[in-house]
Structure formats: structure tokens, C-alpha cells
Enzyme design. Structure first.
Site, mmCIF file in Angstrom:
data_model
loop_
_atom_site.group_PDB
_atom_site.id
_atom_site.type_symbol
_atom_site.label_atom_id
_atom_site.label_comp_id
_atom_site.label_asym_id
_atom_site.label_seq_id
_atom_site.Cartn_x
_atom_site.Cartn_y
_atom_site.Cartn_z
ATOM 1 N N ASP A 20 -4.831 -12.764 3.224
ATOM 2 C CA ASP A 20 -6.047 -12.290 3.870
ATOM 3 C C ASP A 20 -7.298 -12.488 3.030
ATOM 4 O O ASP A 20 -8.389 -12.055 3.423
ATOM 5 C CB ASP A 20 -5.910 -10.826 4.284
ATOM 6 C CG ASP A 20 -5.190 -9.972 3.268
ATOM 7 O OD1 ASP A 20 -4.887 -10.473 2.170
ATOM 8 O OD2 ASP A 20 -4.906 -8.802 3.578
ATOM 9 N N HIS A 30 0.810 -1.223 0.000
ATOM 10 C CA HIS A 30 0.000 0.000 0.000
ATOM 11 C C HIS A 30 0.846 1.277 0.000
ATOM 12 O O HIS A 30 0.306 2.356 -0.255
ATOM 13 C CB HIS A 30 -0.922 0.034 1.214
ATOM 14 C CG HIS A 30 -2.011 -0.984 1.185
ATOM 15 N ND1 HIS A 30 -2.832 -1.162 0.087
ATOM 16 C CD2 HIS A 30 -2.423 -1.893 2.116
ATOM 17 C CE1 HIS A 30 -3.702 -2.133 0.357
ATOM 18 N NE2 HIS A 30 -3.462 -2.595 1.558
#
Length: 342
Positions: A248, A122
Site C-alpha cells: 500500500d 496491526h
């Protein structure tokens, strides 16, 4: 597999309520104790010059100073402590080690996997966000391209973390020497990664976003890898294939609504290993997210087992209509004439 690991990465501790905890690495290490053929390699911390090859110098200086002053909340999600700067440099250094090892011929049972943290996908060129400070995969990809010893002209990055790899996209969006494919949950943080985000300028077509609807399962993720992602990689013909490996998207991870089983990670690993073989690309893995400790550890262990000779179990069933529509949109965005028959 060979796993890159450094105790320094445990010192980055954003607090007991934060999901990106040092226990993530501890859980992986504990699970891998049960497996044979596991090797660990430490690596030197990443030089600042390698970091600033993809991040702005002013941002990197601000981050170092922020940590030296004791850290704190960079933003509501992204927390640093004094030790974070050293952990960041070691995490990026481990990612660079992984691509070096792959390019030097480590494959098969010695395929490299960097277990660094904090994660990186990110982090954009001039900012931290989403638990990430320095974009490990981007630093490693740029290092491969800049190192004359390896003769790398093109790098492909596949990000299977459930969140869009906005930072990798941001850094390479206008370039034609990096192909970036992100397979993520539609509408999830950070809200980027639509199918029409395909690159700009020289990079037009070199970004492939595959946003999948909530509830997507193993078969549908496998269809994405075997379909548009495989076609993109084969056309790009990389010298290095780097997997931004977040875990995830697992059905038992607390953060997402994608419904992958642990087996899905063996299946995707198997397919990407095959693509690397087909394109004669070196292959390396870099850890990103994954916040359910047991399923994170089990999934990393299954990636290892895939390189240790275990055959993945193929899924059955048919593509759900929503997932098929999502994949058709990707094919249309990249003008790919492929069948999604599974």
C-alpha cells in the site's frame, strides 16, 4: 516462488465497502496466471497454542467466541463474520508454512510467500485493530524460535507496509531475539513508529522505525533498505529474515501518500534477498496490506519475477532533503555511522 494459499481465507468478508476484501487474493491469483514457475501450497490451520504464544489467551478466546456469535464490528475498522475465525487460523497457518519452508531450504525460485488474509501486523498481543486479528508474522516468527528442529535463535522482520507494524513491535519490543524494522509513512495510521521507539530492556536497539515523509519515492525507500535497515540486519545476524510485505505504499494505492512505483518492490526484494544471502538467513514473505487491486497484483507478480530471474531497474536521481533528514534521524537513533550517498 511458492505461494501459500487457502480458499478458506476468502470466506472472511468484512463487506462490500471495506478495503480489505477477498478480491485482493483473487486479483493476485488472476495476475499470477500469466507467470511461469508459480506454485501453490495449502497449509494446515494454525494451532491455537501457536497463536497464544504471542497473543493473550483471554483475547484469543474472546475472538473465537465473537466470530462464533456471528461477528460484527470489533472496532470501526476491523469487522469479522462467522467465518473469520477459520480464515484467521488459516492465514496464520500459511505464515507458519512459509517460515518452515524457508528453514527447510526453499530458496531461489522456491522462496515461500504466504498469501493469507486477514493481514496481521496491526494486531497487538491482546487486541485486534487495523483490519488485523492475529499477527501472522509474529506467530510465524515465534513458531520458528520455538521449533527445536530448525535451531533458530534470532529472527529479523522487515515490514515495508505503508502503515507502521505496531503489533509486531508491541509483541517483541522488550526482546533481543527478534529484530524488527518498519519502513512506513510518517504520521499515518496507527500513529506509532517514531524513530525513538527502539525497544526496551533486553530489546533496546532491536526495534528500528523508519518513518518516511509523504511523497517519498523509490530511490528514498531503497536508501532506507540499503542504509539503516541493512546495517541493522547485518549486525543482528538473523537465522531467518521474514518480510511483512504490504503493497500500500504504491503511488496508486488509495490509502497512502508514499509514491512508490511497482518497480520499488522488485528493488527491495532484490536487496533483502542479498541481505539474506550475506547473513546466511532463510527468507520468507507474508502478505500484509495493499488495497488497489491492480497495483497489488502487479507488485506481488514483480516480487515473483525477481526470484524468476528478472533484474530490477535501478532508480536515478537524488534524495529529497526531507527524506534524507528522516534517514539521518534513524541513523542517529541507532548510532550508525553510514553515508547516504546515492
Amino acid at each position: 516462488m511458492q505461494f501459500g494459499y487457502s480458499e478458506v481465507c476468502l470466506a472472511h468478508d468484512p463487506g462490500p465497502r471495506h478495503p480489505e476484501t477477498p478480491d485482493r487474493l483473487r486479483a493476485i491469483r488472476e495476475r499470477l496466471k500469466r507467470k511461469h514457475g508459480v506454485e501453490y501450497v495449502d497449509a494446515d490451520p494454525c494451532d491455537v497454542e501457536r497463536i497464544t504464544a504471542v497473543h493473550g489467551s483471554a483475547y484469543v478466546e474472546s475472538l473465537e467466541e465473537f466470530c462464533a456469535d456471528g461477528g460484527g464490528n470489533w472496532d470501526p475498522d476491523t469487522t469479522a463474520v462467522e467465518e473469520t475465525w477459520d480464515a484467521v487460523r488459516h492465514s496464520a497457518g500459511l505464515a507458519c508454512w512459509a517460515v518452515e519452508a524457508a528453514l527447510e531450504g526453499n530458496d531461489g525460485r522456491k522462496t515461500p510467500f504466504s498469501l493469507g488474509r486477514p493481514p496481521g501486523h496491526h494486531a497487538v498481543a491482546d487486541d485486534a485493530m487495523g483490519f488485523c486479528f492475529v499477527n501472522n508474522a509474529a506467530v510465524a516468527a515465534q513458531h520458528a524460535l520455538d521449533s527445536e528442529a530448525y535451531g533458530v535463535d534470532r529472527v529479523a522482520i522487515v515490514d515495508w507496509d505503508v502503515h507502521h507494524g505496531n503489533g509486531i513491535q508491541d509483541i517483541f519490543y522488550d526482546r533481543d531475539d527478534v529484530f524488527f524494522a518498519s519502513l512506513h509513512e510518517q504520521g499515518l495510521y496507527p500513529g506509532t513508529g517514531a524513530v525513538d521507539e527502539t525497544g526496551t530492556g533486553d530489546g533496546e536497539g532491536a526495534t528500528m522505525n523508519v518513518p518516511m515523509p509523504a511523497g517519498t519515492d523509490d530511490l528514498e525507500y531503497l536508501a532506507a533498505v540499503e542504509g539503516p535497515i541493512a546495517a541493522g540486519i547485518e549486525s543482528f545476524d538473523p537465522d531467518l529474515l521474514l518480510v511483512s510485505a504490504g503493497f500500500d505504499a504504491h503511488r496508486h494505492d488509495p490509502i497512502s501518500r508514499i509514491r512508490l512505483s511497482t518497480e520499488a518492490y522488485a528493488l527491495m526484494t532484490d536487496r533483502l534477498r542479498g541481505l539474506a544471502d550475506e547473513t546466511d538467513a532463510a527468507l520468507a514473505f507474508v502478505l500484509e496490506g495493499g488495497y488497489g487491486l491492480d497495483v497489488l497484483a502487479d507488485s506481488v507478480a514483480l516480487v515473483h519475477e525477481t526470484f524468476d530471474g528478472r533484474e530490477p531497474i535501478e532508480p536515478g536521481g537524488e534524495l529529497a532533503d526531507q527524506a534524507e533528514e528522516a534517514l539521518e534521524a534513524v541513523l542517529d537513533a541507532h548510532e550508525l555511522n553510514l553515508s547516504l550517498e546515492f
